[in-house]
Design a protein around this motif. Sequence first.
Motif, mmCIF file in Angstrom:
data_model
loop_
_atom_site.group_PDB
_atom_site.id
_atom_site.type_symbol
_atom_site.label_atom_id
_atom_site.label_comp_id
_atom_site.label_asym_id
_atom_site.label_seq_id
_atom_site.Cartn_x
_atom_site.Cartn_y
_atom_site.Cartn_z
ATOM 1 N N THR A 1 21.405 6.249 21.973
ATOM 2 C CA THR A 1 22.258 6.999 22.901
ATOM 3 C C THR A 1 23.573 7.301 22.193
ATOM 4 O OG1 THR A 1 23.317 5.031 23.758
ATOM 5 C CG2 THR A 1 21.282 5.736 24.849
ATOM 6 N N LEU A 2 24.390 8.118 22.813
ATOM 7 C CA LEU A 2 25.683 8.472 22.213
ATOM 8 C C LEU A 2 26.463 7.226 21.818
ATOM 9 C CD1 LEU A 2 27.177 11.466 24.224
ATOM 10 C CD2 LEU A 2 26.478 11.392 21.820
ATOM 11 N N GLU A 3 26.355 6.209 22.653
ATOM 12 C CA GLU A 3 27.100 4.977 22.410
ATOM 13 C C GLU A 3 26.769 4.348 21.064
ATOM 14 O OE1 GLU A 3 26.909 1.421 25.190
ATOM 15 O OE2 GLU A 3 27.684 3.080 26.429
ATOM 16 N N ASP A 4 25.522 4.559 20.638
ATOM 17 C CA ASP A 4 25.103 3.965 19.365
ATOM 18 C C ASP A 4 25.821 4.577 18.168
ATOM 19 O OD1 ASP A 4 23.193 2.067 20.319
ATOM 20 O OD2 ASP A 4 21.900 3.775 20.839
ATOM 21 N N TYR A 5 26.519 5.670 18.420
ATOM 22 C CA TYR A 5 27.244 6.304 17.313
ATOM 23 C C TYR A 5 28.755 6.184 17.471
ATOM 24 C CZ TYR A 5 22.607 8.213 16.731
ATOM 25 O OH TYR A 5 21.256 8.327 16.583
ATOM 26 N N GLU A 6 29.154 5.501 18.536
ATOM 27 C CA GLU A 6 30.588 5.427 18.809
ATOM 28 C C GLU A 6 31.207 4.191 18.188
ATOM 29 O OE1 GLU A 6 30.759 5.841 23.058
ATOM 30 O OE2 GLU A 6 30.162 7.953 22.947
ATOM 31 N N GLY A 7 32.069 4.413 17.197
ATOM 32 C CA GLY A 7 32.738 3.305 16.526
ATOM 33 C C GLY A 7 34.037 2.968 17.216
ATOM 34 N N GLY A 8 35.059 2.701 16.441
ATOM 35 C CA GLY A 8 36.360 2.338 17.014
ATOM 36 C C GLY A 8 36.941 3.487 17.823
ATOM 37 N N VAL A 9 37.901 3.162 18.675
ATOM 38 C CA VAL A 9 38.558 4.193 19.492
ATOM 39 C C VAL A 9 39.354 5.113 18.569
ATOM 40 C CG1 VAL A 9 40.244 4.600 21.328
ATOM 41 C CG2 VAL A 9 38.744 2.576 21.412
ATOM 42 N N ALA A 10 39.088 6.424 18.712
ATOM 43 C CA ALA A 10 39.730 7.375 17.807
ATOM 44 C C ALA A 10 41.243 7.372 18.009
ATOM 45 C CB ALA A 10 39.158 8.765 18.039
ATOM 46 N N ARG A 11 41.967 7.263 16.895
ATOM 47 C CA ARG A 11 43.416 7.155 16.984
ATOM 48 C C ARG A 11 44.112 8.435 16.560
ATOM 49 N NH1 ARG A 11 44.790 1.997 14.932
ATOM 50 N NH2 ARG A 11 43.704 0.360 16.070
ATOM 51 N N TRP A 12 43.423 9.556 16.708
ATOM 52 C CA TRP A 12 44.095 10.819 16.417
ATOM 53 C C TRP A 12 45.042 11.146 17.570
ATOM 54 C CZ3 TRP A 12 38.448 11.800 15.515
ATOM 55 C CH2 TRP A 12 38.115 11.693 14.147
ATOM 56 N N CYS A 13 46.019 12.010 17.326
ATOM 57 C CA CYS A 13 46.958 12.386 18.385
ATOM 58 C C CYS A 13 46.176 13.015 19.549
ATOM 59 C CB CYS A 13 47.959 13.429 17.891
ATOM 60 S SG CYS A 13 48.861 12.947 16.428
ATOM 61 N N PRO A 14 46.717 12.891 20.758
ATOM 62 C CA PRO A 14 46.075 13.591 21.871
ATOM 63 C C PRO A 14 46.093 15.089 21.592
ATOM 64 C CG PRO A 14 47.882 12.155 22.628
ATOM 65 C CD PRO A 14 47.912 12.151 21.147
ATOM 66 N N GLY A 15 44.994 15.750 21.888
ATOM 67 C CA GLY A 15 44.945 17.198 21.657
ATOM 68 C C GLY A 15 44.575 17.578 20.245
ATOM 69 N N CYS A 16 44.421 16.605 19.386
ATOM 70 C CA CYS A 16 44.038 16.891 17.996
ATOM 71 C C CYS A 16 42.602 17.425 17.979
ATOM 72 C CB CYS A 16 44.131 15.626 17.160
ATOM 73 S SG CYS A 16 43.510 15.837 15.488
ATOM 74 N N GLY A 17 42.363 18.427 17.178
ATOM 75 C CA GLY A 17 41.045 19.045 17.112
ATOM 76 C C GLY A 17 39.972 18.119 16.578
ATOM 77 N N ASP A 18 40.368 17.060 15.896
ATOM 78 C CA ASP A 18 39.387 16.159 15.294
ATOM 79 C C ASP A 18 38.482 15.509 16.339
ATOM 80 O OD1 ASP A 18 40.755 16.861 13.062
ATOM 81 O OD2 ASP A 18 41.495 14.866 12.568
ATOM 82 N N HIS A 19 39.050 15.260 17.534
ATOM 83 C CA HIS A 19 38.260 14.607 18.587
ATOM 84 C C HIS A 19 36.993 15.412 18.886
ATOM 85 C CE1 HIS A 19 41.321 11.624 19.640
ATOM 86 N NE2 HIS A 19 42.232 12.588 19.547
#
Lengths: 639, 317
Positions: free
Chosen positions: B18-36
């Motif tokens: 499931t998607l969760e199996d690919y979710e690592g640490g909480v992304a620490r990019w700025c809010p609104g950053c395109g990387d998300h």
Amino acid sequence: MAEKSTRTAGSRQSTRIHEHIVEIVSDSGEGAQKCGQTFGTVSAKMGNGVWTVEIIPAEIKPPSRSRAGASGIRIRLGDHKITNMGDEANLVVAFNEQVLYGRISQKSYRPGTVILLESKWAGDPSPEVQQAYTKALEDFEDRGYVVHELAMEEACLAHTSNPQLGKNMFVLGILCEIYQRDLDKALAEIAAVFARKGEGVITSNQNLLRAGAQFARENVDYCYEVPPMPGKAELLVMNGNQAIGVGVMAAGMEVVSMYPITPATSASHYLAGVFDKVGAFVHQAEDEIAAVGFAIGCSYAGKTACTITSGPGLALKTEFIGLAVMAEIPLVIVDVQRGGPATGLPTKVEQGDLNAAIYGSPGDSPKVVLAAATIDECLHLVITARKLAEAFRIPVILLTDANLATGVQPIRRPEVREEWFAPPIDQSPWKEGVPPYDWDPKTGLSPRPIPGQVGGEYVLTGLAHTRQSHVAYDPEANQYGQEMRSRKLAALRASLKPPKVHGDEEGDLIVVGWGSTLGSIEEAVDRARAEGYRVSSVHVRFLSPLQPGLRSIFLKFKKVMTVELNYSDPPEGLMDKTQPGRPAQLALNLRARTRRDIDYWSISPGQPLSPGQIYDVIIGRLNAMGVTPSKTAETVSRS
Amino acid sequence: MFGLKTDWSLDVLPRYFTLEDYEGGVARWCPGCGDHAVLAAVQRICRDEQLAPEKTVCVSGIGCSSRFPHYMKTYGFHGLHGRALPVACGVKARRPDLHVWVATGDGDCCSIGAGHWIHAVRYNMDMVVMLFNNSIYGLTKAQTAPTSPVGLKTNTHPGGAWLPPLKPTAATIGFTNASFVAQTVDWNPAHLHATLDAAYKHKGLSFVQIMQRCPQYTASIFEEYQQDPSRMLLLTHEDGINIDPAVARIYPNQMSHDPSDLPEALRIANRDDTLPIGLFFRDPDRPRYEEITALGLDMTVEEKLTALNKELDRFAI
Ligand code: SF4
């Protein structure tokens, strides 16, 4: 070195000798090196001890008939193991008289050295050339050389339209006759050397060889017999870079990732021709940085890889090597040392990369540094390096040098074993709950997850990190990670044996060396010992971590001195005597790690040290200490 | 998907991710950053394609976008600035079984690592290379990037960036042996997903330039395109990136472009009057380096020992 017993071969006098030093000197591009390498290989294949050293011109495109252009090769052969290039030559073949001066300035000859000299210059259309030739002949006589003028080129003309190119094989024929080499072996060697050039080239070179031999029978009235070494060990004949290549294969590596650089490249050339036979491949990367990065990628994915380079390449790889230290990625880096810094002396030998190898990385970057002292060690230490890299999850730098790279020597044939090979990669599920850096607090060691192992997923990072490989900037985590990485060196050191002392375990002076100077140092020490001096030597293979036991060894000698092939200031410094000079590289490390007063002698001439040079230094140091052979015969009390 | 086959029979998969199996640490990019958005798209593709997390490797260099591997729960390699590509190629060389994703930024790929960029494209090893182009150095705080538009005020060029910006897509199309070159934007999730999906499915090195918003430092750069889709150009073609017509309708300017047409791809990539998105170029038949790097993987130890001994014979006396 000639024995008394002589016999006649045909009409000529044959003398049985223990050893000889032969040189072939020419302008560059006349093929002297190919001639000498073949002569050395044939000699080794006949069971002689052999050591070859290339003579490389001081300039890249030297004019012909110039002193700076002296190019060629020295072959020392004997009825015993030969470990270095020796001192003055016994017999020299020279294509012109001027190049000989290049060698004379390096004290390569002595009174009695026989010179077979191309005679065509006597009739050269240019009066200046004629004059120079005549003048040199007189000078050579004054110096006590025994000159035999031979019209080699003219004789070559009967067999080739371009004697400039064919002369080298003709000279090989002359040498084969003088040293009574097995002509069939020489013919076979020529066939192997020119295999890629086709039948025609092979045949014409073989004809030149035969013609040279015939010429010697007619024009040279002496010959030598060099009996084979005793013993029945199976031997292989190769140079140091080939030995590295064989070591890479014997270690079961799957990838060599490289970028062309002198003098390392020929190791990759060799591998490129054979590596596919063991299912592996040579990656020629776009640059030195990519070469090491590619190897690191392979290694991260569980496949063993190494990168082979020389000083400037090592400099470029520094950041990646630091990453391999930080993220604990096994990696083997071979550095075939040349003169530095910058482009330095690209084709010439130096032991100048020791500190760069040990310390050349920002931050604390503990890694393993080994140095091969012989061609045999070039082969075996690659295997050791791979094992260490994986067992300790660490980069290992193996130092060799330009002298070992091209030197041809017979070595004992290794019995290749499956356990030398890298084991197949582990793809079993990762043990639950075990972090990717499960450091043993005592040794710093930890097992490594390989992509493909279920449950082992982690993100390798070059940032400071925890056991979980989580980025951590806090002081404790950083200090702890550094300590764990350093502990691996301490653990490795604890498992090493002290080096063996050559000579007595106590005395007035112990000479410490590393790398390719081994043979010359030991021969010099043996000479001094034969005269009654109490001198010994010890050779270091593990530079980082430093081999244990050196301090206790040093305590039994009045003086400890390193002999190295690198630059150092005189001990009293270059300006006022209150500021000590910058020491030679091993000496600096020994001072720090053994807490002893370490003397040193080092130079960086771009060529190997001869035993005679080292002998003179040893005697000089001993005399300065007030030690003479008569005195050393008594027991001297030591603290 | 879900093990459901076209004949409505159900295969129970031994492992389903499931998607969760690919979710690592909480992304620490700025809010609104395109990387998300890129992270979400890649995680979705991994899930849709059921890529085993242990067989998936995300390789990156240094920069904001290079934190990507930390936020995936696969194997990851967060290495050195500019050096993601040589590492990724090394990973792939002897492990063709691994799925390799590369996250690199415009500074990482087009400046410090530019040499590797050219050659990795030429090696054409099977991997997806995502160039996150925010036209600025974000992590080190607002220095001019090789892609910064002329006049952009940065900490290294307070008077405004002076040199004309590099055009990574045009450059990549020009590199010998390029086999897949596409361009997309972070703010259109459907197009982003469709582009990365096509990239994943292409065999060879798929180079995707993603125009990535950096609200922190270059908020204005892509704003006009976001506000006004008519400023952009959607490339369409049956062999190109295919998205839902409802989504495609946002873009009034569309152009049919055959991705096998290299000169045309180059012309479009060099256009300054618009921001084209879609598949510029694809050639599935270009040589891939792993065709030779992975040779010999099936050799047994015995075969290797025999070959090695035979080689030693050549040196024997
Ligand atoms: S600085 Fe810019 S690129 Fe970096 S995380 Fe923030 S928004 Fe994203």
